[in-house]
Design an enzyme around this catalytic site. Structure first.
Site, PDB file in Angstrom:
ATOM      1  N   SER A   9       0.763  -1.510  -0.083  1.00 14.80           N
ATOM      2  CA  SER A   9       0.070   0.209   0.016  1.00 14.80           C
ATOM      3  C   SER A   9       0.945   1.304  -0.024  1.00 14.80           C
ATOM      4  O   SER A   9       1.922   1.017   0.390  1.00 14.80           O
ATOM      5  CB  SER A   9      -0.860   0.061   1.303  1.00 14.80           C
ATOM      6  OG  SER A   9      -1.802  -1.043   1.486  1.00 14.80           O
TER       7      SER A   9
ATOM      8  N   HIS B  78      -4.942  -9.524   3.532  1.00 14.23           N
ATOM      9  CA  HIS B  78      -4.737  -9.499   2.194  1.00 14.23           C
ATOM     10  C   HIS B  78      -6.108  -9.727   1.104  1.00 14.23           C
ATOM     11  O   HIS B  78      -5.791 -10.063   0.128  1.00 14.23           O
ATOM     12  CB  HIS B  78      -3.762 -10.851   1.697  1.00 14.23           C
ATOM     13  CG  HIS B  78      -2.360 -10.459   2.330  1.00 14.23           C
ATOM     14  ND1 HIS B  78      -1.512  -9.591   2.007  1.00 14.23           N
ATOM     15  CD2 HIS B  78      -1.712 -10.608   3.760  1.00 14.23           C
ATOM     16  CE1 HIS B  78      -0.292  -9.412   2.511  1.00 14.23           C
ATOM     17  NE2 HIS B  78      -0.518 -10.147   3.734  1.00 14.23           N
TER      18      HIS B  78
ATOM     19  N   ARG C 241       0.656 -19.107  22.690  1.00  9.75           N
ATOM     20  CA  ARG C 241       0.417 -19.018  24.345  1.00  9.75           C
ATOM     21  C   ARG C 241       1.720 -18.763  25.143  1.00  9.75           C
ATOM     22  O   ARG C 241       2.615 -19.602  24.591  1.00  9.75           O
ATOM     23  CB  ARG C 241      -0.521 -19.694  24.807  1.00  9.75           C
ATOM     24  CG  ARG C 241      -1.995 -19.815  24.290  1.00  9.75           C
ATOM     25  CD  ARG C 241      -2.728 -20.770  24.727  1.00  9.75           C
ATOM     26  NE  ARG C 241      -4.051 -20.907  24.088  1.00  9.75           N
ATOM     27  CZ  ARG C 241      -4.949 -21.920  23.618  1.00  9.75           C
ATOM     28  NH1 ARG C 241      -4.200 -23.182  24.035  1.00  9.75           N
ATOM     29  NH2 ARG C 241      -5.819 -21.906  23.100  1.00  9.75           N
TER      30      ARG C 241
END
Length: 144
Positions: free
Chosen positions: A18, A61, A134
């Protein structure tokens, strides 16, 4: 190839998708066969080690909530958002084939286990692994 014990022959891919997107990599960091794709911004700190085949991205995406869903394939990229930025702080080690997803911060000195999917923040000074990733241990005597 001389420092990595894994068979890592793929390319290092750094891409912005972008206008105004960026990738910042700190000094003395090492990346092996890694793909980093930034729609907004990805920051990697100093002395970070990123293992073979790791994917780091700050975008889905594809437009996830396309209406109707049949248009998802042709909806283009989602709009970049600052909340999706990825920050990997100094002295982090990310094991081979891990995936770091949008909006995640990995705290200083943490270790991410190989093959983990990091979809939420990881605090400093821990070992985290799994899908979803985790905390599984605290690094002993870690100076915060």
């Amino acid at each position: 190839m001389t420092r990595n014990t894994l068979e890592a022959r793929g390319p290092l891919v750094l891409k912005t998708i972008s206008p105004g997107a960026g990738i910042e990599i700190g000094e003395d960091s090492g990346l092996t066969s890694v793909t980093i794709s930034a729609s907004s911004w990805i920051t990697i700190g100093q002395r970070v080690l990123v293992g073979a085949g790791v994917l780091i991205t700050d975008s889905d995406h594809h437009v996830v909530a396309a209406d109707p869903v049949e248009l998802r394939r042709h909806s283009g990229l989602p709009t970049p958002a600052a909340r999706n930025r990825v920050v990997i702080e100094d002295d982090v080690f990310i094991g081979a084939r891990a995936i770091v997803l949008k909006g995640v911060t990995i705290g200083r000195g943490s270790v991410i286990g190989a093959g983990s999917v990091v979809a939420s923040n990881v605090p400093p000074g821990v070992i985290a692994a799994g899908n979803p990733c985790r905390v599984i241990a605290t690094l002993k005597d870690f100076p915060v």
